[in-house]
Design an enzyme around this catalytic site. Structure first.
Site, PDB file in Angstrom:
ATOM      1  N   LEU A  62      -2.193   8.742  -1.251  1.00  0.00           N
ATOM      2  CA  LEU A  62      -1.376   7.547  -1.459  1.00  0.00           C
ATOM      3  C   LEU A  62      -1.511   6.727  -0.189  1.00  0.00           C
ATOM      4  O   LEU A  62      -1.597   7.292   0.917  1.00  0.00           O
ATOM      5  CB  LEU A  62       0.092   7.926  -1.676  1.00  0.00           C
ATOM      6  CG  LEU A  62       0.424   8.676  -2.977  1.00  0.00           C
ATOM      7  CD1 LEU A  62       1.905   9.056  -3.009  1.00  0.00           C
ATOM      8  CD2 LEU A  62       0.070   7.844  -4.196  1.00  0.00           C
ATOM      9  N   ASP A  63      -1.524   5.410  -0.318  1.00  0.00           N
ATOM     10  CA  ASP A  63      -1.616   4.544   0.863  1.00  0.00           C
ATOM     11  C   ASP A  63      -0.408   4.780   1.766  1.00  0.00           C
ATOM     12  O   ASP A  63       0.637   5.260   1.326  1.00  0.00           O
ATOM     13  CB  ASP A  63      -1.635   3.069   0.448  1.00  0.00           C
ATOM     14  CG  ASP A  63      -2.876   2.719  -0.349  1.00  0.00           C
ATOM     15  OD1 ASP A  63      -3.884   3.447  -0.231  1.00  0.00           O
ATOM     16  OD2 ASP A  63      -2.809   1.731  -1.101  1.00  0.00           O
ATOM     17  N   LYS A  64      -0.575   4.359   3.016  1.00  0.00           N
ATOM     18  CA  LYS A  64       0.501   4.554   3.996  1.00  0.00           C
ATOM     19  C   LYS A  64       1.837   3.964   3.504  1.00  0.00           C
ATOM     20  O   LYS A  64       2.893   4.551   3.679  1.00  0.00           O
ATOM     21  CB  LYS A  64       0.063   3.901   5.314  1.00  0.00           C
ATOM     22  CG  LYS A  64       0.938   4.208   6.476  1.00  0.00           C
ATOM     23  CD  LYS A  64       0.310   3.685   7.749  1.00  0.00           C
ATOM     24  CE  LYS A  64       1.294   3.749   8.893  1.00  0.00           C
ATOM     25  NZ  LYS A  64       0.751   3.155  10.115  1.00  0.00           N
TER      26      LYS A  64
ATOM     27  N   LYS B 265      -3.450  -1.621  -6.306  1.00  0.00           N
ATOM     28  CA  LYS B 265      -3.339  -2.893  -5.578  1.00  0.00           C
ATOM     29  C   LYS B 265      -4.513  -3.805  -5.922  1.00  0.00           C
ATOM     30  O   LYS B 265      -4.353  -5.019  -6.108  1.00  0.00           O
ATOM     31  CB  LYS B 265      -3.301  -2.644  -4.065  1.00  0.00           C
ATOM     32  CG  LYS B 265      -2.005  -1.988  -3.612  1.00  0.00           C
ATOM     33  CD  LYS B 265      -2.044  -1.680  -2.137  1.00  0.00           C
ATOM     34  CE  LYS B 265      -0.809  -0.892  -1.717  1.00  0.00           C
ATOM     35  NZ  LYS B 265      -0.935  -0.318  -0.393  1.00  0.00           N
TER      36      LYS B 265
END
Ligand code: URA
Length: 245
Positions: free
Chosen positions: A102-104, A190
């Site tokens: 998962l992205d930051k 995104k």
């Protein structure tokens, strides 16, 4: 069977030579009996204790973490904190690794496991393990965006497969939707929204394959997967329904 000294060092009790010293000094018991030979072979269900304290000696771990924003999804990083910082230190020597990333700034369900084959299979491009995200974006969403998601989107370096976009609320300034994707490319959600001219402002993963994020699990906390959850994950990975524990 596993050598006692290797087991203890894998659990993070100390380096191989440190645990050998402890064992020789009579500090270690196996199933309640003192053992002084570091090379003693033990079954994985043995109960280990050091200096009278029973250890959580499991070598195989499968866990669910509620990832908060601000941490990298990585086994380690020289500069930035990672999700491993939320777990007991022994998870690193055990080889417990995030399944995908998962992205930051993304929150929500992250599965970690010591089972490399399970992780590999769940991430394999042909497997299509569904992931469900709750996304907030900076503009309205409607039938046009739903159709574009349903058709699949050309993102330049790859074509995102058809995805389901269920709109929860939408106004001129902002919309919230539940997105189901069947693959897991880098920044996929995104980038899909960017392709329909929306920026994601908040992203949260609710579901990974058969697993829902446990509503009892507060951000930044984790728990072991249940036997049933492990079984369902193994099934999703095409590994039959037997657990490996
Ligand atoms: N898609 C993204 O863009 N980011 C994530 O963290 C997960 C899926």
């Amino acid at each position: 069977m596993i050598r006692l000294d290797r087991w203890l060092s894998t659990l993070g009790v100390g380096s191989r030579s440190q645990v050998q010293k402890l064992i020789r000094a009579g500090e270690v018991t196996v199933d309640g009996g003192r053992v002084t030979d570091p090379g003693t072979l033990c079954g994985e269900s043995a109960v280990l204790a050091v200096a009278g304290e029973t250890l959580d000696s499991r070598l195989r771990r499968h866990i669910m973490l509620h990832k908060p924003a601000g941490l990298l999804t990585a086994a380690r990083d020289r500069k930035q904190p990672t999700v491993m910082d939320l777990l007991p230190p022994c998870f690193v020597p055990l080889g417990c690794m995030p399944v995908g990333r998962l992205d930051k700034d993304t929150t929500g369900l992250l599965v970690l496991t010591t089972d490399g084959e399970l992780a590999h299979r769940l991430l394999s491009p042909g497997r299509h393990v569904d992931k469900v995200y709750l996304a907030t974006v900076d503009g309205p969403l409607g039938a046009r965006e739903q159709e574009m998601f349903a058709r699949g989107l050309n993102l330049g370096d790859f074509s995102a497969q058809p995805a389901d976009l269920a709109i929860i609320s939408s106004s001129a300034a902002q919309a919230t939707a539940r997105v189901t994707v069947h693959e897991g490319k880098f920044h996929q959600v995104k980038r899909m929204f960017e392709a329909v001219n929306r920026q994601v402002t908040v992203l949260h993963r609710e579901k990974f394959g058969p697993l829902m994020l446990d509503p009892q699990l507060k951000e930044g906390t984790w728990r072991d997967l249940t036997e049933e959850e492990i079984r369902s994950l193994r099934q999703a990975a095409g590994m039959g329904d037997a657990t490996d524990d």
